[in-house]
Design a protein around this motif. Structure first.
Motif, mmCIF file in Angstrom:
data_model
loop_
_atom_site.group_PDB
_atom_site.id
_atom_site.type_symbol
_atom_site.label_atom_id
_atom_site.label_comp_id
_atom_site.label_asym_id
_atom_site.label_seq_id
_atom_site.Cartn_x
_atom_site.Cartn_y
_atom_site.Cartn_z
ATOM 1 N N ASP A 176 12.727 -22.465 30.878
ATOM 2 C CA ASP A 176 12.833 -22.256 29.435
ATOM 3 C C ASP A 176 12.185 -20.922 29.077
ATOM 4 O OD1 ASP A 176 12.703 -22.274 26.671
ATOM 5 O OD2 ASP A 176 12.152 -24.385 26.536
ATOM 6 N N PRO B 238 19.567 -32.232 23.086
ATOM 7 C CA PRO B 238 19.261 -30.823 23.374
ATOM 8 C C PRO B 238 20.253 -29.893 22.673
ATOM 9 C CG PRO B 238 19.386 -32.151 25.389
ATOM 10 C CD PRO B 238 19.937 -32.978 24.290
ATOM 11 N N TYR C 65 12.817 -34.322 30.939
ATOM 12 C CA TYR C 65 13.121 -33.560 29.721
ATOM 13 C C TYR C 65 11.832 -33.064 29.061
ATOM 14 C CZ TYR C 65 15.163 -32.525 25.128
ATOM 15 O OH TYR C 65 15.555 -31.911 23.970
ATOM 16 N N ARG D 173 10.180 -30.401 22.979
ATOM 17 C CA ARG D 173 10.873 -31.524 23.635
ATOM 18 C C ARG D 173 9.962 -32.749 23.728
ATOM 19 N NH1 ARG D 173 12.790 -27.040 26.286
ATOM 20 N NH2 ARG D 173 11.185 -27.097 27.898
ATOM 21 N N LEU E 287 19.974 -27.618 29.632
ATOM 22 C CA LEU E 287 18.630 -27.454 30.194
ATOM 23 C C LEU E 287 18.643 -27.904 31.647
ATOM 24 C CD1 LEU E 287 15.556 -26.913 29.806
ATOM 25 C CD2 LEU E 287 15.333 -29.335 29.190
#
Length: 355
Positions: free
Chosen positions: A237, A202, A230, A247, A206
């Motif tokens: 987000d 990342p 994830y 992702r 997150l």
């Protein structure tokens, strides 16, 4: 002195032996003596046996795996179906099915009891002469679903299963889909765990309570539950669904890289469990087999290594509220058309559609 026209006398036995000793000494000094060659002649048969056994084992594994492939009727014919273009198009689907999950697993995976009939991931993988291209179609894309009007693209699966989803994607993109592959929540978790986890990187921290995501910035090793969190995170987000599709691509590429990497070969006990878990988790169209799955894996690995492209369909307006549908994503139609035309012709993706 030798006379002109006369041959020199043959060397004596003493001279011949001295010459051989001199040459052997020179060979030993140069590292090219006969002893290494004799050692090589002894080891070559053993190496040949090892190679034969490895090839035979790989062939046996390939034949066994071919019998484990699970199929689903996903591709049908209908009037007005797009004509075949250059290259091959896969439809890759991540189903949010809760089938097979216990109450405890639902709690651990933060998936709850609702839903379970839509698709969390919809991607088109195009393979051709310019390398693979992976195009994400966000689940909230607002497109015509045949027989159901305009809806979010992920609802096509709930409305009519794989065949309706495939038809929806074909008519929205103008691409003919030749291959189909699908995996659900539990299958993804099991595959990642069978691989011993994967590596994600990342760019920013997150944290998403609804998916269970909690990651620091930078590369890190994750297990199946963390990998799913994830890939599903979107509520925290700012990019929402657009951030999530990035992702999802990262996770899929990490799985392919791990599955086909040299590390797998260094663990002789791992290929069979990984193959068994993967083949139990994935469903493909009726015409696909091990060769097609192998090609799919290598294409995804190429994308990881930079030998392909990974993009999202151009979006004109994200987060548009539509009565009865909620927040949807509207495609940038002119740029999306350029993207899909390039794929249909097997041309490189124009930079104008990715900026």
């Amino acid at each position: 002195m030798e006379q002109l026209g006369q041959e020199p006398p043959p060397p004596s036995a003493t001279t011949y032996r001295a010459g051989r000793r001199g040459r052997r000494g020179a060979d030993r000094a140069a590292g090219t003596g006969r002893r290494p060659r004799r050692w090589l002649r002894r080891i070559l048969p053993a190496l040949l046996v090892v190679v034969v056994l490895l090839v035979a084992g790989a062939a046996a594994l390939y034949l066994w795996a071919g019998g484990q492939v699970r199929h689903v009727p996903a591709i049908g014919t209908y009037p007005g179906r797009p004509a075949a273009g250059a290259g091959t198009n896969w439809l890759l689907v991540g189903s949010d099915s809760r089938a097979g999950l216990t109450a405890q697993q639902r709690k651990e995976l933060h998936v709850g009891n609702d839903g379970g009939r839509n698709t969390d991931t919809v991607m088109v993988l195009h393979t051709g002469v310019h390398g693979p291209s992976l195009v994400s179609l966000p689940r909230d894309s607002y497109v015509p679903v045949p027989g159901h009007g305009r809806r979010k693209i992920n609802e096509a699966y709930a409305d009519g299963g794989p065949q309706l989803l495939t038809r929806t994607v074909e008519q929205a993109t103008g691409l003919r889909i030749e291959r189909y592959a699908e995996v659900n929540f539990l299958g993804l978790v099991q595959v990642v765990d069978a691989l011993g986890g994967v590596r994600i990187c990342p760019e920013k921290p997150l944290k998403d309570a609804r998916s269970g995501a909690d990651f620091r910035a930078g590369c890190q090793h994750v297990d199946g539950r963390q990998g799913l969190a994830y890939a599903r995170a979107r509520y925290s987000d700012p990019q929402g669904d657009l951030g999530r599709v990035k992702r999802q691509r990262q996770l899929m590429a990490a799985v392919a890289d791990r599955m086909l990497g040299t590390g797998m070969l260094l663990h002789p006990s791992r290929p069979v469990p990984v193959a068994r878990t993967t083949l139990a988790a994935i469903r493909v169209d009726d015409g696909a087999g091990m060769r097609q799955l192998w090609d799919l894996g290598w294409s995804m690995r190429k994308i990881t290594g930079g030998a392909g492209r990974a993009v999202t369909v151009p979006v004109a307006r994200p987060g548009v509220s539509v009565s009865g549908a909620g927040d949807v994503l509207l495609w940038d139609t002119p740029r999306a058309r350029l993207l899909f035309q390039a794929l249909r012709r097997d041309d490189p993706i124009p930079t104008s559609v990715t900026n």
